[in-house]
Design an enzyme around this catalytic site. Structure first.
Site, PDB file in Angstrom:
ATOM      1  N   TRP A   1       0.815  -1.240   0.000  1.00 16.55           N
ATOM      2  CA  TRP A   1       0.000   0.000   0.000  1.00 16.55           C
ATOM      3  C   TRP A   1       0.841   1.280   0.000  1.00 16.55           C
ATOM      4  O   TRP A   1       1.782   1.410   0.777  1.00 16.55           O
ATOM      5  CB  TRP A   1      -0.880   0.000   1.260  1.00 16.55           C
ATOM      6  CG  TRP A   1      -1.475   1.339   1.562  1.00 16.55           C
ATOM      7  CD1 TRP A   1      -0.890   2.354   2.274  1.00 16.55           C
ATOM      8  CD2 TRP A   1      -2.747   1.829   1.139  1.00 16.55           C
ATOM      9  NE1 TRP A   1      -1.740   3.444   2.326  1.00 16.55           N
ATOM     10  CE2 TRP A   1      -2.882   3.144   1.639  1.00 16.55           C
ATOM     11  CE3 TRP A   1      -3.809   1.278   0.397  1.00 16.55           C
ATOM     12  CZ2 TRP A   1      -4.022   3.921   1.423  1.00 16.55           C
ATOM     13  CZ3 TRP A   1      -4.934   2.046   0.176  1.00 16.55           C
ATOM     14  CH2 TRP A   1      -5.040   3.347   0.686  1.00 16.55           C
TER      15      TRP A   1
ATOM     16  N   ASN B   1       0.146   5.748   0.078  1.00 14.34           N
ATOM     17  CA  ASN B   1      -0.678   6.947  -0.117  1.00 14.34           C
ATOM     18  C   ASN B   1       0.234   8.154  -0.293  1.00 14.34           C
ATOM     19  O   ASN B   1       1.163   8.062  -1.108  1.00 14.34           O
ATOM     20  CB  ASN B   1      -1.813   7.093   0.903  1.00 14.34           C
ATOM     21  CG  ASN B   1      -1.466   7.098   2.352  1.00 14.34           C
ATOM     22  OD1 ASN B   1      -1.094   6.084   2.900  1.00 14.34           O
ATOM     23  ND2 ASN B   1      -1.599   8.228   3.023  1.00 14.34           N
ATOM     24  N   ASP B   2      -0.011   9.258   0.351  1.00 13.71           N
ATOM     25  CA  ASP B   2       0.600  10.548   0.010  1.00 13.71           C
ATOM     26  C   ASP B   2       2.069  10.533  -0.434  1.00 13.71           C
ATOM     27  O   ASP B   2       2.897   9.893   0.209  1.00 13.71           O
ATOM     28  CB  ASP B   2       0.591  11.473   1.235  1.00 13.71           C
ATOM     29  CG  ASP B   2      -0.720  11.491   1.959  1.00 13.71           C
ATOM     30  OD1 ASP B   2      -1.678  10.860   1.520  1.00 13.71           O
ATOM     31  OD2 ASP B   2      -0.775  12.170   3.004  1.00 13.71           O
TER      32      ASP B   2
ATOM     33  N   PHE C   1       3.673   9.616   9.796  1.00 12.48           N
ATOM     34  CA  PHE C   1       2.723  10.232   8.861  1.00 12.48           C
ATOM     35  C   PHE C   1       3.447  11.216   7.949  1.00 12.48           C
ATOM     36  O   PHE C   1       4.632  11.454   8.080  1.00 12.48           O
ATOM     37  CB  PHE C   1       1.598  10.920   9.638  1.00 12.48           C
ATOM     38  CG  PHE C   1       0.466   9.999  10.032  1.00 12.48           C
ATOM     39  CD1 PHE C   1       0.645   8.620  10.094  1.00 12.48           C
ATOM     40  CD2 PHE C   1      -0.797  10.509  10.345  1.00 12.48           C
ATOM     41  CE1 PHE C   1      -0.409   7.771  10.457  1.00 12.48           C
ATOM     42  CE2 PHE C   1      -1.851   9.678  10.700  1.00 12.48           C
ATOM     43  CZ  PHE C   1      -1.661   8.306  10.771  1.00 12.48           C
ATOM     44  N   SER C   2       2.660  11.849   7.078  1.00 14.88           N
ATOM     45  CA  SER C   2       3.233  12.661   6.004  1.00 14.88           C
ATOM     46  C   SER C   2       4.119  13.800   6.468  1.00 14.88           C
ATOM     47  O   SER C   2       3.963  14.325   7.576  1.00 14.88           O
ATOM     48  CB  SER C   2       2.109  13.234   5.140  1.00 14.88           C
ATOM     49  OG  SER C   2       1.628  12.209   4.319  1.00 14.88           O
TER      50      SER C   2
ATOM     51  N   ASP D   1       1.363  16.804   8.923  1.00 11.60           N
ATOM     52  CA  ASP D   1       1.819  16.991   7.540  1.00 11.60           C
ATOM     53  C   ASP D   1       2.675  18.250   7.364  1.00 11.60           C
ATOM     54  O   ASP D   1       2.357  19.144   6.564  1.00 11.60           O
ATOM     55  CB  ASP D   1       0.624  17.009   6.568  1.00 11.60           C
ATOM     56  CG  ASP D   1      -0.309  15.821   6.764  1.00 11.60           C
ATOM     57  OD1 ASP D   1       0.160  14.801   7.303  1.00 11.60           O
ATOM     58  OD2 ASP D   1      -1.494  15.911   6.398  1.00 11.60           O
TER      59      ASP D   1
HETATM   60  C1  FRU Z   1      -3.626  12.366   3.819  1.00 11.43           C
HETATM   61  C2  FRU Z   1      -3.293  11.773   5.165  1.00 11.43           C
HETATM   62  C3  FRU Z   1      -2.375  12.703   5.935  1.00 11.43           C
HETATM   63  C4  FRU Z   1      -1.670  11.793   6.878  1.00 11.43           C
HETATM   64  C5  FRU Z   1      -1.509  10.539   6.048  1.00 11.43           C
HETATM   65  C6  FRU Z   1      -1.553   9.254   6.828  1.00 11.43           C
HETATM   66  O1  FRU Z   1      -3.936  11.441   2.833  1.00 11.43           O
HETATM   67  O2  FRU Z   1      -4.490  11.514   5.877  1.00 11.43           O
HETATM   68  O3  FRU Z   1      -3.052  13.784   6.560  1.00 11.43           O
HETATM   69  O4  FRU Z   1      -0.448  12.294   7.308  1.00 11.43           O
HETATM   70  O5  FRU Z   1      -2.552  10.568   5.084  1.00 11.43           O
HETATM   71  O6  FRU Z   1      -1.189   8.173   6.034  1.00 11.43           O
END
Ligand code: FRU
Length: 489
Positions: free
Chosen positions: A40, A42-43, A105-106, A167
């Site tokens: 997986w 994401n950001d 996290f991001s 973030d």
């Molecule tokens: C955005 C988010 C961020 C966070 C991350 C966690 O997509 O929700 O705010 O840091 O994904 O994976």
């Protein structure tokens, strides 16, 4: 403590390496968009050019094709298109970031005098709820990262019970480092500004900008940069209907820490573009990349994609160069020019005037770029309908509604998987209109309206046929040019 981090990284890397050959066989793998070797993502995180190379980090759960405790994956590139995977950079390992519902996290990256420095949100949970703090990790070689012993460097800011504080995006202005962090107050999104001399000791400066009910409930992944003599705040607001990423253009006053915006717009008008992050490179280009997927809280969400069964999920958008349109004050998002180096087998379509419907045979059914230019003055048709990626379950329909000045993407009968229609307004200011479409295995990105419109949507068709159908509605479409290239990286 440091050993625990190393062990967790090695263990995760070992697992990813053990499944990546199997994952490579998945029929849904993208051809020229960034993906992790498995599992997986994401950001985009820590997007930076460092010692001449582009680095892209990303939110990563190495152990599953769905979200879980977050690591940072890592890759580098010479040209933003062809990426080499590097060892996983960050793993949850400390009291401030090790949690099954949290993790690293991001965040972002800066070059601190040759030291690649990451700032990220350590997320854990307590009886009261989520705890989010900002942390630093550094590397001298751009590959191996150590967390700062003095972490966390910014503690939670529990404004009126709010626990969202994440973030961090860092930059330098004059002699000072600044960071913008996303948060919320009374269910309204806001961005906080801090400053520092050394990236370790931070002082609160101001509320950089905030929603007054019109810009969503929580601002995820804020990014702040200069473009021309303007400043841009780019963000991913939650609970703002169809707006999932946006930009505000305005002026920054560093003496008060206040950003005043006068223009706003969407970074992308599609279903699948979130949490974009930007860098500036040695050519002076501001480049943005986004995560090409959506979250369950978005109204159109079906699921993350049928490829989850193939032990991977998530890819990034094509990187886009950002420019300011002086006339409208809006931003333009232009696919980076490096993608042109991967154009293969040009298919010059001999098409000057389109009446009714026509099939175009293409030499690659999934991975291609289509670029055409319409003479709007000579065109009499109300609409151009383009049917893309036809397969046993349906087809994706892109409609260029010239009369009503709209771009519409319809995936309702496309792949038997996800649904929805996205539409946006077009300015159509010029006498000609370029439409640039990038098709990859599970995505269609459209750039048009002099690049003031980018629209990214995921589709999941298998076994497409090698043609595209064009239809002029109520009149004729006059083309100045029409090209298709297979894209191969
Ligand atoms: C955005 C988010 C961020 C966070 C991350 C966690 O997509 O929700 O705010 O840091 O994904 O994976």
């Amino acid at each position: 403590m440091a050993n625990n981090h190393k062990e967790k990284l090695e263990q995760a890397q070992k697992y990813v390496d053990s499944i990546k050959n199997q994952v490579a066989l998945s029929k849904y793998r993208q051809g020229y968009h960034f993906m992790a070797p498995a599992s997986w993502i994401n950001d985009p995180n820590g997007f930076i050019q460092y010692k001449g190379k582009y680095h892209l980090f990303y939110q990563y759960n190495p152990y599953d094709s769905k979200w879980g405790s977050m690591y940072w994956g890592h890759a580098e590139s010479e040209d933003l298109i062809k990426w080499n995977h590097l060892p996983i950079a960050l793993a949850p390992s400390e009291f401030y970031d090790d949690d099954k519902d949290g993790g690293c996290f991001s965040g972002s990256a800066v070059d601190d005098n040759g030291v690649l420095t990451l700032m990220y949100t350590g997320t854990t949970t307590s009886e009261e709820g989520t705890v989010q703090v900002q942390c630093i990790a550094t590397s001298d070689d751009g590959v191996n990262f150590e967390k700062f012993e003095g972490n966390p460097v910014i503690l939670p800011n529990f404004i009126e019970g709010n626990r969202d504080f994440r973030d961090p995006k860092v930059w330098k202005e004059g002699d000072l480092w600044y960071v913008v962090i996303g948060t919320t107050k009374n269910n309204e999104g806001r961005a906080l500004l801090y400053s520092s001399c050394d990236l370790r000791q931070w002082n609160f400066v101001s509320v950089l900008a905030e929603s007054h009910g019109e810009l969503g409930s929580m601002w995820e992944c804020p990014d702040f940069f200069k473009i021309g003599d303007k400043h841009v705040l780019m963000l991913s607001p939650m609970e703002l209907g169809s707006t999932i990423t946006m930009y505000l253009v305005g002026d920054m006053d560093y003496s008060t820490g206040k950003f005043t915006w006068t223009e706003k717009g969407k970074v992308d008008f599609g279903f699948d573009f979130y949490a974009p992050q930007s860098l500036v490179d040695d050519k002076g280009r501001r480049i943005v990349v986004g995560w090409a997927n959506s979250w369950p809280w978005m109204e159109w969400f079906t699921d993350f994609g049928p490829n989850m069964e193939d032990k991977w999920n998530g890819s990034m958008s094509l990187p886009r160069e950002v420019k300011l349109d002086e006339r409208t004050g809006k931003l333009k998002f232009i696919p980076v020019e490096e993608i042109r180096n991967y154009r293969k087998e040009e298919n010059k379509v001999q098409l000057n005037t389109l009446n009714g419907s026509k099939d175009i045979i293409i030499n690659n059914k999934d991975r291609y770029e289509m670029l055409f230019n319409i003479d709007l003055k000579a065109t009499t048709a109300k609409e151009l309908i383009i049917k893309l990626r036809e397969n046993k379950k349906g087809v994706a329909i892109l409609r260029l509604d010239i009369k009503n000045k709209k771009l519409i993407f319809d995936r309702n009968n496309c792949d038997g998987y996800n649904k929805g229609i996205k539409s946006c307004d077009l300015d159509l200011f010029e006498d000609t209109l370029s439409v640039n479409i990038f098709s990859d295995n599970i995505s269609i990105e459209v750039f048009t309206d002099d690049n003031k419109v980018a629209m990214s949507n995921n589709i999941y068709p298998l076994e497409c046929i090698n043609k595209v159908n064009l239809e002029a509605v109520d009149g004729e479409i006059v083309f100045n040019s029409f090209d298709i290239w297979r894209i191969e990286v």
